[in-house]
Design an enzyme around this catalytic site. Structure first.
Site, PDB file in Angstrom:
ATOM      1  N   TYR A 169       0.825  -1.210   0.000  1.00  0.00           N
ATOM      2  CA  TYR A 169       0.000   0.000   0.000  1.00  0.00           C
ATOM      3  C   TYR A 169       0.856   1.256   0.000  1.00  0.00           C
ATOM      4  CZ  TYR A 169      -4.373  -2.454   0.425  1.00  0.00           C
ATOM      5  OH  TYR A 169      -5.453  -3.224   0.163  1.00  0.00           O
ATOM      6  N   TYR A 197     -14.496  -4.518   3.332  1.00  0.00           N
ATOM      7  CA  TYR A 197     -13.133  -4.937   2.986  1.00  0.00           C
ATOM      8  C   TYR A 197     -12.927  -6.363   3.500  1.00  0.00           C
ATOM      9  CZ  TYR A 197      -8.156  -5.518   2.656  1.00  0.00           C
ATOM     10  OH  TYR A 197      -6.919  -6.016   2.343  1.00  0.00           O
ATOM     11  N   ASP A 208     -16.959 -12.334   8.709  1.00  0.00           N
ATOM     12  CA  ASP A 208     -15.532 -12.053   8.581  1.00  0.00           C
ATOM     13  C   ASP A 208     -15.088 -11.338   9.855  1.00  0.00           C
ATOM     14  OD1 ASP A 208     -13.015 -11.125   8.111  1.00  0.00           O
ATOM     15  OD2 ASP A 208     -13.433 -10.266   6.135  1.00  0.00           O
ATOM     16  N   LYS A 264      -5.524 -12.094  11.787  1.00  0.00           N
ATOM     17  CA  LYS A 264      -5.017 -10.943  12.543  1.00  0.00           C
ATOM     18  C   LYS A 264      -4.688 -11.283  14.013  1.00  0.00           C
ATOM     19  CE  LYS A 264      -6.000  -7.221   9.522  1.00  0.00           C
ATOM     20  NZ  LYS A 264      -7.147  -6.935   8.660  1.00  0.00           N
TER      21      LYS A 264
HETATM   22  C1  LIG Z   1      -7.320  -7.355   7.191  1.00  0.00           C
HETATM   23  C2  LIG Z   1      -8.606  -7.972   6.852  1.00  0.00           C
HETATM   24  C3  LIG Z   1      -8.684  -9.038   5.934  1.00  0.00           C
HETATM   25  C4  LIG Z   1      -7.475  -9.540   5.197  1.00  0.00           C
HETATM   26  O1  LIG Z   1      -6.550 -10.130   6.051  1.00  0.00           O
HETATM   27  P1  LIG Z   1      -5.014 -10.259   5.577  1.00  0.00           P
HETATM   28  O2  LIG Z   1      -4.393 -11.093   6.638  1.00  0.00           O
HETATM   29  O3  LIG Z   1      -4.484  -8.865   5.534  1.00  0.00           O
HETATM   30  O4  LIG Z   1      -5.020 -10.916   4.246  1.00  0.00           O
HETATM   31  C5  LIG Z   1      -9.919  -9.611   5.712  1.00  0.00           C
HETATM   32  N1  LIG Z   1     -11.014  -9.174   6.342  1.00  0.00           N
HETATM   33  C6  LIG Z   1     -10.985  -8.160   7.230  1.00  0.00           C
HETATM   34  C7  LIG Z   1     -12.238  -7.739   7.916  1.00  0.00           C
HETATM   35  C8  LIG Z   1      -9.780  -7.516   7.511  1.00  0.00           C
HETATM   36  O5  LIG Z   1      -9.759  -6.491   8.356  1.00  0.00           O
END
Ligand SMILES: *Cc1c(COP(=O)(O)O)cnc(C)c1O
Length: 422
Positions: free
Chosen positions: A17, A144, A235, A264
């Site tokens: 980025y 996202y 998600d 994460k």
């Molecule tokens: C960061 C994020 C992703 C992607 O995860 P990466 O480990 O960066 O590929 C997917 N969904 C959400 C809600 C996120 O915040």
């Protein structure tokens, strides 16, 4: 700052980025401890964004480090097709204990984007395995879900996805639900054909600008999806593991998704690891004597034992009473600051969910991720020893749970200073 590290970096590295022509100089970090990162000159930075939302218990946590060191000399990796290992099993058992009761199987991958890819494949193949041609995905506006192609496709279209737009599959975008629009959202969904799944970030849309919405109407929407044969994917890549004040954002809901994506905070921010969990109903749709009904997906490092160990150690810390005390402390502290600052004339909005607080600057113009203000704010906080990465005109604090009250108060005071200045 060490010139040579910056120069060596510039010679060989392409950063994420980052417009490499005009980017601000990178900050070489050589050490991390608790909520702090240190550069080579010993300058200390408060990591107020948990290093892109991953660090839960602080940097270089000694307990996680010790567990990883032990695992490294026991079993560092093993192929996960045809083989298994104790840490992957134990982690799956523990995750299923804290996820909704109907979650029954854990599929490992490498990061948040792959966790989403797996979730999408599970849903699409769930239908095709049953001879149905449902392929439409519903997602929220401003969503996202990651940077790989499938995850990008279910994310909002933006400057980030523009060069690839023609190659991204079509998605139906809906508004996040509230009292006013819930009925029209339902009608919109009923008007769609062949809906396979609905993917959503529960309660907080992270990259979209830390946009927040109420659990009550999401709950209603999930129930509606269930009643209409639409699979649902939570998600929780960012919201998972305590960020929203509960272990999962879905813990605020009565109706639970069919699939969960985690990453994460999963390893406490130590290692890359992704998890996709599914209900027994979804898993069962792949059981067959017909080999074509197999979920054909896997990565070289699926269920890496070091990453699984980091996740187990982090989970142990997360479930300690001390950690939930810290989460509540941060939540209350944010809330006091929100009450104090909310009518500031420079602020268009302040919002909070649990340990996440976001401030939207009133710039009098439509700003974007690329605005000047963003760089000014970023540099101001960095100069003051705070890592805050604004999303355009929105700054947010998403701290590791070990952050002290003094550090929180210092960040708040610098935000007030920035409000006066910019
Ligand atoms: C960061 C994020 C992703 C992607 O995860 P990466 O480990 O960066 O590929 C997917 N969904 C959400 C809600 C996120 O915040």
């Amino acid at each position: 700052m060490d010139k040579s590290l910056i120069e060596r970096d510039r010679a060989v590295i392409w950063h994420p980025y980052t417009q490499m022509k005009t980017a601000l100089p990178v900050v070489p970090i050589i050490r991390g401890e608790g909520a702090y990162l240190f550069d080579e000159d010993g300058k200390r930075y408060i990591d107020a964004v948990s290093s892109w939302w991953v660090t839960l218990h602080g940097h270089s946590h000694p307990y996680i480090a010790q567990k990883i060191a032990e695992q490294l000399t026991t079993l560092e990796h093993v192929i996960f097709a045809g083989f298994t290992h104790p840490v992957a099993i134990e982690l799956a058992e523990k995750l299923l204990q804290i996820l909704p009761a109907d979650q029954s199987k854990v599929f490992y991958s490498d990061n948040g984007s792959t966790a989403v890819e797996v979730a999408l494949k599970m849903c699409l193949q769930y239908w095709s395995n049953q001879g149905q041609t449902k392929t439409k995905i519903i997602a929220f506006k401003n969503s996202y879900h990651g940077d790989t192609f499938g995850a990008m496709a279910v994310s909002a279209r933006s400057a980030f996805t523009e060069p690839f737009e023609k190659l991204l599959f079509e998605v139906e975008y809906i508004d996040t639900p509230n009292a006013e629009n819930i009925s029209s959202l339902k009608s919109q969904i009923l008007g769609l054909q062949d809906v396979a799944a609905f993917i959503f970030e529960p309660l907080v849309q992270g990259s979209g600008g830390m946009l927040m919405y109420e659990a009550e109407y999401l709950d209603e929407l999930l129930l509606f999806c269930k009643e209409n044969g639409i699979l649902t994917i939570a998600d929780e890549v960012m919201t998972g593991f305590g960020r929203t004040g509960k272990l999962f954002a879905s813990d605020y809901l009565v109706n639970k998704a069919d699939i969960f994506c985690l990453s994460k905070g999963l390893t406490g921010g130590t290692m890359a690891l992704g998890v996709t969990t599914a209900t027994g109903q979804i898993f069962d749709a792949f059981l067959s004597d017909d080999r074509l009904k197999t979920l054909f997906h896997g990565h070289s490092f699926t269920a890496n034992p070091i990453a699984c160990t980091a996740a187990l150690a982090s989970l142990e810390l997360t479930l300690k009473a001390e950690t939930s005390d810290n989460m509540n402390r941060i939540k209350q502290s944010h809330n006091h600051f929100l009450e104090r600052i909310k009518s500031h004339p420079k602020l268009k909005a302040v919002r909070q969910t649990g340990t996440i607080i976001a401030f939207e600057w009133n710039t009098g113009e439509t700003t974007s991720y690329f605005s000047d203000l963003r760089d000014k704010l970023y540099t101001f906080f960095l100069d003051n020893g705070i890592i805050l990465r604004p999303l355009g005109n929105i700054i947010y604090i998403l701290p590791p749970f070990c952050i002290s009250n003094d550090d929180l108060n210092y960040i708040y005071s610098k935000i007030e200073e920035a409000l006066d200045k910019f």
